[in-house]
Every structure is written in C-alpha cells, then in structure tokens.
Design an enzyme around this catalytic site. Structure first.
Site, PDB file in Angstrom:
ATOM      1  N   LYS A   1      19.318  -3.300  59.853  1.00 49.29           N
ATOM      2  CA  LYS A   1      17.874  -3.081  59.745  1.00 49.29           C
ATOM      3  C   LYS A   1      17.269  -3.901  58.606  1.00 49.29           C
ATOM      4  CE  LYS A   1      17.545   1.347  62.072  1.00 49.29           C
ATOM      5  NZ  LYS A   1      16.924   2.692  62.086  1.00 49.29           N
TER       6      LYS A   1
ATOM      7  N   THR B   1      16.923   4.893  56.144  1.00 45.97           N
ATOM      8  CA  THR B   1      16.206   5.036  57.416  1.00 45.97           C
ATOM      9  C   THR B   1      16.663   6.238  58.231  1.00 45.97           C
ATOM     10  OG1 THR B   1      17.747   3.511  58.501  1.00 45.97           O
ATOM     11  CG2 THR B   1      15.739   2.559  57.581  1.00 45.97           C
ATOM     12  N   GLY B   2      17.689   6.941  57.771  1.00 44.85           N
ATOM     13  CA  GLY B   2      18.124   8.154  58.464  1.00 44.85           C
ATOM     14  C   GLY B   2      17.198   9.320  58.167  1.00 44.85           C
TER      15      GLY B   2
ATOM     16  N   ILE C   1      25.478  12.278  47.829  1.00 47.40           N
ATOM     17  CA  ILE C   1      25.124  13.629  48.246  1.00 47.40           C
ATOM     18  C   ILE C   1      26.062  14.133  49.345  1.00 47.40           C
ATOM     19  CG2 ILE C   1      23.258  15.074  49.160  1.00 47.40           C
ATOM     20  CD1 ILE C   1      22.717  13.879  46.389  1.00 47.40           C
TER      21      ILE C   1
ATOM     22  N   GLU D   1      28.568  15.549  52.012  1.00 51.33           N
ATOM     23  CA  GLU D   1      29.571  16.605  51.951  1.00 51.33           C
ATOM     24  C   GLU D   1      30.612  16.395  53.041  1.00 51.33           C
ATOM     25  OE1 GLU D   1      29.824  21.516  52.362  1.00 51.33           O
ATOM     26  OE2 GLU D   1      27.889  20.487  52.437  1.00 51.33           O
TER      27      GLU D   1
ATOM     28  N   TYR E   1      20.050  25.444  40.280  1.00 52.02           N
ATOM     29  CA  TYR E   1      18.655  25.872  40.372  1.00 52.02           C
ATOM     30  C   TYR E   1      18.460  27.220  39.702  1.00 52.02           C
ATOM     31  CZ  TYR E   1      19.451  22.663  44.323  1.00 52.02           C
ATOM     32  OH  TYR E   1      19.850  21.620  45.119  1.00 52.02           O
TER      33      TYR E   1
ATOM     34  N   HIS F   1      33.142  25.619  47.787  1.00 52.82           N
ATOM     35  CA  HIS F   1      33.550  24.231  47.645  1.00 52.82           C
ATOM     36  C   HIS F   1      35.027  24.024  47.972  1.00 52.82           C
ATOM     37  CE1 HIS F   1      30.023  23.677  44.654  1.00 52.82           C
ATOM     38  NE2 HIS F   1      29.680  23.237  45.842  1.00 52.82           N
TER      39      HIS F   1
ATOM     40  N   GLU G   1      33.468  27.002  38.319  1.00 52.83           N
ATOM     41  CA  GLU G   1      33.909  27.943  39.341  1.00 52.83           C
ATOM     42  C   GLU G   1      35.431  28.019  39.318  1.00 52.83           C
ATOM     43  OE1 GLU G   1      32.103  26.194  42.771  1.00 52.83           O
ATOM     44  OE2 GLU G   1      33.654  24.690  43.017  1.00 52.83           O
TER      45      GLU G   1
END
Length: 293
Positions: free
Chosen positions: A43, A17-18, A97, A99, A160, A248, A210
């Site tokens: 909720k 819901t965010g 996800i 960070e 990507y 990172h 990396e």
C-alpha cells in the site's frame, strides 16, 4: 521530562491501514502524538487519516519521514517479523500491542534486540503514555493527569486502575508504561525502574506485577540498592492456585517464590511499600511521597 516518548517523538505505525491501526492511530493523533507515517506492504504511495503517507517498508518510512519510534498493530503471526523489520531499520523505540505471538518467534526477536539499537515495549501490552504529550498504544488518555509519579505495569487494566487511584489522591503521572505479561518481553521492570530513577521529574514509582516468574523479585532486589525514590508495589493473582495460568501467558506459578505472597514478602524486604489491593495504591503512594518529603 519523561521517559522514552514526548511531544517531539516521530511515530510510524506498522499496520496503520488495518481496523485496529486506523482506530488507535486516530485516537493517538487526537491525544497529540506526532504520527509521521504508516507501513503496510503493497500500500506504499497511498495516504491515510488525512495526509499521513503510507510506505511498503519500515526502512523506507524512516528514510522519508525520520521516524524514531514505531507502534505495531498487526496479527500475532506477523508481529515478530514486524518487530524484527523495525529493529533492522534501527528504529529507536518499538511498541508491540499484538497478543498471542508464539514464544519461539519471540526467541528470534530477543536475539535481534540483543544485537541492536532498538528498545522494545511489549508485546501483549497497552503501550506507553507520557501525559499531555504522546501516547503509543491503547491507553485511554483522558484518565491521566500530569504529575510526578511513574507507573510500570504488566497488566493493561491494572495500569488504568492505578492511574485512577493516583488521580483520586491528587497525584498525576509523568509516564505510564505497560510492559506486557508474556514470558518473553522487551523492556522489563528493572529496565523501567532505571528509566524512572534517572528522570528528574519522577518523584515516586508504582510497580504492578503478578504471579509467575522472577521479574518482580529481581526488580525489587535491584531497586533496594539503586532506586532513591519511593516505590509502591502491587502483585496481582493473590488467590491463584499453583500450576494454573491466570490471564497472561507468563502468569503461572512454577516455584515457591513466584506466588503473590512470596513476591509481596520480597518487595517488603526491599523497602517497597506493598499494597494488598489496587484500591490502596493511591493512598500508599501519597503516604510514601509525604514521608520522603
């Protein structure tokens, strides 16, 4: 075939819901991801994005909708707790996800994972996508094409770029997985290599690492004796000075074999084709696949 997710994966979204949860859930649904429920404390009993039920806890959401994968879109200070909640509910796959999760929080998460049935992807990652079937995360689905190359990456943006280079060289992907670049993550490169090695539809693997840490070196050394498929590697941070963090949280050189130059050497010694720039990835993989055939 694919690794970890497919069209049958039943997904719950923690933080649905965010703002981010709403936006990316909508994009995932458009791609074909089977989102069966969401979780937002206090909720429970409501619905969102049409008719997706929202529950107060992951345990309740799993019991009611038989979800077997979770994706987490919550602020970093709550993210570790969200991962642990999903782990205790025995969700098979969790993608985080978020960070900026404190390292001390991830130490607790790692302890929970080591004694659980859950596999974690991330945190601080773009997620995972099995082309034309399911995406868990923020990867743009439209850049992918179905094919036979697996992609593993610490970097979202470079994931990507690698996909784009593959497509430009007429090669599609089975699954692309962003493992995240934090010091403590769930699934690492060696784990991902093993998954792709065991996938009969994956014929080649792109591995993007990396500077900093030993993950790429350890993965390469394992692959030398255990992976039969051609691998193309790229190490980001070739101009990074020692002792300075680049991008990172885990991208900081603290030892002699953690530089891009050293990692490139180790990858080459382990029979991995090393791309000097992202622009070489597609061509090198095409060459490697041709040689393999």
């Amino acid at each position: 075939m694919s690794i970890l997710v497919n069209k049958d994966t039943k997904v719950l979204v923690q933080g649905i819901t965010g703002t981010e949860g709403q936006f990316h859930s909508e994009q995932m649904i458009k791609y074909g991801t089977n989102i069966v429920s969401g979780v937002t404390p206090k909720k429970g009993g409501t619905t969102t994005l049409g008719n997706i039920p929202v529950y107060d806890t992951v345990k309740e959401a799993k019991q009611e909708t038989d979800a077997n994968a979770s994706i987490i879109f919550v602020p970093p200070r709550f993210a570790a707790g969200a991962i642990i909640e999903a782990t205790k509910a025995e969700i098979e796959l969790v993608v985080c996800i978020s960070e900026g999760i404190p390292v001390r929080d991830m130490v607790k998460v790692k302890h929970e994972l080591d004694n659980s049935k859950t596999r974690l992807i991330g945190p601080n990652c773009p997620g995972i996508i099995t082309v034309d079937e399911c995406k868990l995360g923020i990867m743009p689905g439209f850049i992918c094409e179905k094919g036979n190359i697996g992609v593993i990456s610490k970097s979202g943006t470079l994931t990507y770029e690698a996909i784009d280079q593959l497509v430009k060289n007429q090669m599609g992907q089975t699954t692309a997985i962003g493992i995240g670049g934090d010091p403590i993550i769930g699934t690492d490169m060696r784990d991902a290599l093993e998954l792709f090695e065991n996938d009969p539809d994956t014929e080649g693997i792109v591995m993007i690492g990396e500077i900093g840490g030993q993950m790429e070196n350890n993965a390469a050394q394992w692959a030398k004796d255990n992976v039969s498929k051609p691998i193309v590697g790229f190490i980001a941070g070739q101009t990074a000075p020692p002792g300075r963090r680049m991008g990172h949280a885990g991208a900081i050189i603290s030892g002699g074999d953690e530089t891009a130059e050293a990692k490139n050497r180790i990858l080459s010694e382990c029979n991995i084709s090393v791309a000097k720039s992202v622009a070489e990835i597609g061509a090198r993989m095409k060459e490697a696949i041709t040689v393999k055939i």
